[in-house]
Design a protein around this motif. Sequence first.
Motif, mmCIF file in Angstrom:
data_model
loop_
_atom_site.group_PDB
_atom_site.id
_atom_site.type_symbol
_atom_site.label_atom_id
_atom_site.label_comp_id
_atom_site.label_asym_id
_atom_site.label_seq_id
_atom_site.Cartn_x
_atom_site.Cartn_y
_atom_site.Cartn_z
ATOM 1 N N ALA A 1 5.675 8.598 10.681
ATOM 2 C CA ALA A 1 4.766 8.995 10.233
ATOM 3 C C ALA A 1 3.422 7.700 10.321
ATOM 4 N N ALA A 2 4.160 6.655 9.353
ATOM 5 C CA ALA A 2 3.167 5.523 9.895
ATOM 6 C C ALA A 2 3.097 4.958 11.555
ATOM 7 N N ILE B 1 0.364 8.053 12.375
ATOM 8 C CA ILE B 1 -0.558 7.675 12.341
ATOM 9 C C ILE B 1 -1.993 6.403 12.921
ATOM 10 N N SER B 2 -1.171 5.509 12.765
ATOM 11 C CA SER B 2 -1.406 3.965 13.718
ATOM 12 C C SER B 2 -1.824 4.366 15.014
ATOM 13 N N LEU C 1 -3.060 7.392 16.158
ATOM 14 C CA LEU C 1 -4.095 8.202 16.797
ATOM 15 C C LEU C 1 -4.902 7.840 16.309
ATOM 16 N N ASP C 2 -5.615 6.310 15.355
ATOM 17 C CA ASP C 2 -6.199 5.757 14.737
ATOM 18 C C ASP C 2 -6.446 4.873 16.350
ATOM 19 N N GLN D 1 -2.772 17.143 10.055
ATOM 20 C CA GLN D 1 -3.956 16.364 9.313
ATOM 21 C C GLN D 1 -2.033 16.377 7.746
ATOM 22 N N ILE E 1 0.808 15.315 8.308
ATOM 23 C CA ILE E 1 0.937 14.013 8.720
ATOM 24 C C ILE E 1 -0.035 12.647 7.814
ATOM 25 N N ARG E 2 -1.273 12.663 8.202
ATOM 26 C CA ARG E 2 -2.379 11.644 7.430
ATOM 27 C C ARG E 2 -2.128 11.849 5.819
ATOM 28 N N ASN E 3 -1.966 12.767 5.769
ATOM 29 C CA ASN E 3 -1.864 12.781 3.986
ATOM 30 C C ASN E 3 -0.534 12.339 3.175
#
Length: 80
Positions: A27-28, A31-32, A34-35, A56, A58-60
């Motif tokens: 998940a990290a 997120i990385s 996506l960012d 969303q 996953i981001r949370n």
Amino acid sequence: LVHGSGNVFADLGDPDAESRQMKARVAAEIISTLDQRGLTVRAAAAEAQCDPADIQRIRNADLARFSLDRLLRIAGRLGQ
């Protein structure tokens, strides 16, 4: 002072610690990605072929609904 094992879930006595640790790492990475790519939730969902609510979650870090396999598929579709 107590040194941890490197797996916070194991340190807290979670019986499924290894799986939860792997899910958190994947998940990290998602997120990385996506960012780094500046993807919106909708754009990421379209690329990952999943629901925007999943991105969303996953981001949370709300990973209870995800299997490790499902997270890996999403990561793969995002180019990881």
